[in-house]
Enzyme design. Sequence first.
Site, PDB file in Angstrom:
ATOM      1  N   CYS A 326      -4.665  -2.670  -5.933  1.00 15.18           N
ATOM      2  CA  CYS A 326      -4.075  -4.032  -6.274  1.00 15.18           C
ATOM      3  C   CYS A 326      -4.527  -5.184  -5.697  1.00 15.18           C
ATOM      4  O   CYS A 326      -4.046  -6.163  -5.920  1.00 15.18           O
ATOM      5  CB  CYS A 326      -2.689  -3.846  -5.801  1.00 15.18           C
ATOM      6  SG  CYS A 326      -1.600  -2.325  -6.316  1.00 15.18           S
ATOM      7  N   ASP A 327      -5.866  -5.243  -5.494  1.00 14.48           N
ATOM      8  CA  ASP A 327      -6.509  -6.330  -4.994  1.00 14.48           C
ATOM      9  C   ASP A 327      -7.237  -6.902  -6.049  1.00 14.48           C
ATOM     10  O   ASP A 327      -7.941  -6.358  -6.905  1.00 14.48           O
ATOM     11  CB  ASP A 327      -7.452  -5.695  -3.844  1.00 14.48           C
ATOM     12  CG  ASP A 327      -8.133  -7.034  -3.064  1.00 14.48           C
ATOM     13  OD1 ASP A 327      -8.016  -8.260  -3.890  1.00 14.48           O
ATOM     14  OD2 ASP A 327      -8.730  -7.016  -2.116  1.00 14.48           O
TER      15      ASP A 327
END
Length: 385
Positions: A326-327
């Site tokens: 999710c980065d």
Amino acid sequence: MARSIDPFQPEHIRRLVREFGSPLLIVDCARVRSQYRKLRRALPGVDLHYALKPLPHPAVVRTIVEEGGWLDLATSGEVQLAQSQRVDPKRCIHTHPIKRARDIRNALEFGVRSFVADNPDEVRKFKHHGERAALLLRVSFRSPGAVCDLSRKFGCDPEDALALAELAASLGVNVQGFSFHVGSQAADALKHVEAIEACTRLLAQARRARLGSLDTLDIGGGFPIDYLQHAVDIRRFCAPIRSALSRLPKRVRVIAEPGRYVAGPAAIGVASVMGRARREGHWWYYLDDGLYGSYSGQLYDHARYPVESLRQGEPQLPSVLAGPTCDSIDVIAENLMLPELKAGDLIVGRAMGAYTWASASEFNFFPKATVVAVNRRPGDTGGVE
Ligand SMILES: *Cc1c(COP(=O)(O)O)cnc(C)c1O
């Protein structure tokens, strides 16, 4: 004898992913062998110690040893790996310039006899091991131009090398010779040549002063491979090294510590499309491997891997390949031309053996790629591990 398969061909990639899942790192031991042999031909008379760091995998270690090669170990974990493969410790050197007492003990208990030191404190750690251990003193030759300048963090100044050798001699520790590592993925061999010439002088001076056996020169790693950017052919790269080495006295054994050159081209990364989205007119494909996984080398190692889709077809559209986490920095490539992909399609990254899986994490709980080693013996048709 059966002919070895090429596991980098699409049919075999698909078969291996069906069997072992994705993400996958496919290591071809036939390519490990051919890389090792190519470097041996480019550096005749140099004993090649494979540095485990870029791809510390048992199948690679065994392949090198079965080729008659040597190993460069730098940590207790690497010592353990060599030990678990029942490698002859006489074929191993320990090259970390900074070691805890237990790292030295572990290596000595395994049977390693050659260690690296680059400062007085480290030399003193061998005061009580003079009976069993000998030292290679690591000298620093800065190469600000190298992609990874390994002479900034380690190595003593050439001017301080003799004093260090005197200290070792005064403590009863044999100085075998000198070592250096000018930096990984070197653009040319100019730094190697400069370092060989300086070490040739140091060996002569230290020998005149009777500071040890002084019969070894370790020229490190740095041998370059093709990524998206091509590297010089290895024979050409090594030509100036060969000629610099020819001026060494015959009694000096020359060793090298190749890592990337052996492991890099010997593996591909295979990832699957988990899902996709259209954003600002482009397809974004989210893979199950990314910058926190096998593509970590794009961050740490500054490498750019050639990536391609196994799906063929037109039209080719500008696309984005992103990792699974999710980065937002987890993006592998933008503006890549790809056919329209669907969930489950496979993406292959080439030249992904070195400094990839080794530096991957499991950030966000996305598991590291499974490693599968094929062609583990010459002529194998797909024995895997
Ligand atoms: C990393 C490392 C190597 C391997 O270097 P490559 O450039 O990958 O060949 C060799 N020796 C030492 C001491 C290292 O730290």
